[in-house]
Design a protein around this motif. Sequence first.
Motif, PDB file in Angstrom:
ATOM      1  N   GLU A   1       0.770  -1.213  -0.133  1.00  0.00           N
ATOM      2  CA  GLU A   1       0.055   0.059  -0.091  1.00  0.00           C
ATOM      3  C   GLU A   1       0.850   1.304   0.063  1.00  0.00           C
ATOM      4  N   TRP A   2       0.654   2.132  -1.128  1.00  0.00           N
ATOM      5  CA  TRP A   2       1.906   3.009  -1.248  1.00  0.00           C
ATOM      6  C   TRP A   2       1.244   4.097  -0.556  1.00  0.00           C
ATOM      7  N   PRO A   3       1.765   4.947   0.211  1.00  0.00           N
ATOM      8  CA  PRO A   3       1.546   6.202   1.344  1.00  0.00           C
ATOM      9  C   PRO A   3       0.838   7.046   0.232  1.00  0.00           C
ATOM     10  N   VAL A   4       0.013   7.936   1.044  1.00  0.00           N
ATOM     11  CA  VAL A   4      -0.851   9.091   0.339  1.00  0.00           C
ATOM     12  C   VAL A   4       0.336  10.230   0.070  1.00  0.00           C
TER      13      VAL A   4
ATOM     14  N   LEU B   1     -19.097  21.409  -3.611  1.00  0.00           N
ATOM     15  CA  LEU B   1     -20.197  20.411  -3.412  1.00  0.00           C
ATOM     16  C   LEU B   1     -20.738  20.789  -2.018  1.00  0.00           C
ATOM     17  N   GLY B   2     -20.232  21.568  -1.208  1.00  0.00           N
ATOM     18  CA  GLY B   2     -20.527  21.718   0.135  1.00  0.00           C
ATOM     19  C   GLY B   2     -20.301  20.966   0.933  1.00  0.00           C
ATOM     20  N   THR B   3     -19.105  20.151   0.902  1.00  0.00           N
ATOM     21  CA  THR B   3     -18.809  19.049   1.994  1.00  0.00           C
ATOM     22  C   THR B   3     -17.523  19.280   2.598  1.00  0.00           C
ATOM     23  N   GLU B   4     -17.350  18.581   3.768  1.00  0.00           N
ATOM     24  CA  GLU B   4     -16.357  18.736   4.435  1.00  0.00           C
ATOM     25  C   GLU B   4     -15.117  17.891   3.690  1.00  0.00           C
ATOM     26  N   VAL B   5     -14.019  18.955   3.688  1.00  0.00           N
ATOM     27  CA  VAL B   5     -12.620  18.105   3.266  1.00  0.00           C
ATOM     28  C   VAL B   5     -11.696  18.048   4.242  1.00  0.00           C
ATOM     29  N   ASP B   6     -11.328  16.975   4.806  1.00  0.00           N
ATOM     30  CA  ASP B   6     -10.354  16.894   5.832  1.00  0.00           C
ATOM     31  C   ASP B   6      -9.135  16.214   5.081  1.00  0.00           C
ATOM     32  N   LEU B   7      -8.107  16.534   5.003  1.00  0.00           N
ATOM     33  CA  LEU B   7      -6.975  16.022   4.207  1.00  0.00           C
ATOM     34  C   LEU B   7      -6.198  15.005   5.199  1.00  0.00           C
ATOM     35  N   SER B   8      -6.409  14.915   6.417  1.00  0.00           N
ATOM     36  CA  SER B   8      -6.044  13.844   7.537  1.00  0.00           C
ATOM     37  C   SER B   8      -6.921  12.872   7.522  1.00  0.00           C
ATOM     38  N   ASP B   9      -8.071  12.799   6.844  1.00  0.00           N
ATOM     39  CA  ASP B   9      -8.999  11.723   6.660  1.00  0.00           C
ATOM     40  C   ASP B   9      -9.435  11.476   5.102  1.00  0.00           C
ATOM     41  N   LEU B  10      -8.207  11.187   4.649  1.00  0.00           N
ATOM     42  CA  LEU B  10      -8.500  10.821   2.933  1.00  0.00           C
ATOM     43  C   LEU B  10      -9.702  10.184   2.663  1.00  0.00           C
ATOM     44  N   ASP B  11      -9.894   8.804   3.304  1.00  0.00           N
ATOM     45  CA  ASP B  11     -10.808   7.858   3.080  1.00  0.00           C
ATOM     46  C   ASP B  11     -12.365   8.707   3.386  1.00  0.00           C
ATOM     47  N   GLY B  12     -12.384   9.291   4.309  1.00  0.00           N
ATOM     48  CA  GLY B  12     -13.589   9.928   4.708  1.00  0.00           C
ATOM     49  C   GLY B  12     -13.967  10.942   3.651  1.00  0.00           C
ATOM     50  N   THR B  13     -13.010  11.974   3.055  1.00  0.00           N
ATOM     51  CA  THR B  13     -13.127  12.842   2.336  1.00  0.00           C
ATOM     52  C   THR B  13     -13.438  12.434   1.119  1.00  0.00           C
TER      53      THR B  13
END
Length: 438
Positions: free
Chosen positions: A240-243, A260-272
Motif C-alpha cells: 500500500e503506497w502512502p498518500v 459540493l458543500g462537503t467537508e474536506v479533511d486532508l488528514s482523513d482522506l478515505d472519509g473525504t
Amino acid sequence: MGNRRDVVELCAALLRFDTTNRGNGDAAGERDAAEFVAGALAGAGIESRIYEAAPGRASVIARVPGTDPSLPALLVQGHLDVVPADPADWSVHPFSGEVRDGFLWGRGAVDMKDFCAMVLAVLGSLADTGRRPRRDLVLAFVADEEDRGEFGAHWLAARHRDLFDGCAAAISESGGYTYHVPPAGGVGADVRLYPIATAERGTAHLRLTARGRAGHGSRRNDENAVVRLVAALERLAGHEWPVHLTPTVRAFLERTGAALGTEVDLSDLDGTLSRLGPAAALVESTVRNSTTPTMLDAGYKVNVIPSVATAQVDTRVLPGTEAALLSEVDTLLGPHVEREFVTNQPPVQASVDSHWFTAMAQALRAEDPEAVVVPYCMGGGTDAKAFTPLGIECYGFAPLWLPKGFPYRAMAHGVDERVPTEGLRFGARVLERFLLEC
C-alpha cells in the motif's frame, strides 16, 4: 462559420481515416489524416508542414502569428492516431463517422479527433471573420501518441526542437469536460465540474527479471526463478503506497469539496473521498503511486524449471516521489530480481494558479455560467511528457459539454466511442474564446 465545414463535419471526416496504432511500430499510419489536416489549414490561410518520422508516420506542424509578438506562444497539440477497434463489437463501424441520436460515433471521437476538429473549426472561423489570436499559436497534430510517441511528439521534441521555440504553455487532451456531481446531501441541482488537467503521473514501465537454477520440474529446487518472481510480484502488488498530495490533488480536493458543500479533511482522506461522491473517481487514483503487474513470461515446457522468469509492471509515479518509489520497489523485489525501465517518462506538473488556468476557466464560464472549474491530476499519460522537458507548461484542456449520465471516461479506448454533437459545438465555442483571449 461562413462557407467552412463545422466542427461535427470536420470530426466525422477525421474519424473516417483509419489511423489505428497497434503499438511497437505496427500502425496503419497517420499520413492520410495529416494530409486532410494540412488541407483544412490551407483553407484557413495557414501554411503547414508534414513531418514523417518513418514512412506514413506523419505529423503536421504550423505556426499562426498573433497580434502581439511580445507574448510567449501557446502550443496547441493533439494526436491523429487511435487505438484498435473491432467492428464486430460495435453498434456502428468504428471508422464510419456516423451521426446518430445526437452523437457522432467512431474510434477517436473522444480520444482525440474531437479536439483536432475543434482546432480546425476555430481556425476556419477566425479566417472567415478576419480575427487573429493575441499570441502566436504553434499547432501540432502528431502521430504515435497511443504508443510511445517515438514517431510523433517525442521524435519532434528531440529532432525538431526549434519548432516549439517561444512556447510557454500547451493545451491538449483530457480536461475541460462537464462532470455532473450531486451536491452534499443530494438536495438541489447537480454541480457541473469542469476538471482541467494540471498534472500527470509519470509512466515508469518496469521489466522485472528473476534468475535461478534450471532443473527438472519433479525435483526440489530452492532457486526456482518463477517462484522468486511470483513472490516479488506478490510483495509489490500487495504494497500500500502512502498518500502523497501534490499541489494539483490538494487543490482539487479543497475546491471540489467547497463546490459540493462537503467537508474536506486532508488528514482523513478515505472519509473525504466518500463524501465527494462521483467526483472521487477523478482523484482516487492520483493520491498515491501505483505498481500494477500486467505481463508474465517464463518457461518453455511444463516439466522444466526455467533459469529466467520475467514480468512487466505498469508503474505510475506522482510528481516529487520518483526516487522514494524506486528505492521502495528495490526493497520489495529482494535480492534475486532485477529491474529495468521499458519506458520512463517523468511526471508532469503545471501551475495550478496561473494566467493560463484562469483564461481556461473564464472561457468555460462564458459558455456555461454555472461551471465550476477545478484542477486535477491525470492517472495516465499524454504527449505532455514530450513537451514538458522543453520548458512548456502543459494543460489538459479539450473542452466538451456532456449530458448527465454520459459515460465519458469509459469512451476512450472503449466500444461504441462517441461524442455529443452539441458538446462538440460547445467545445469549439469555448476553445475559440480561449485562443482569442488567453
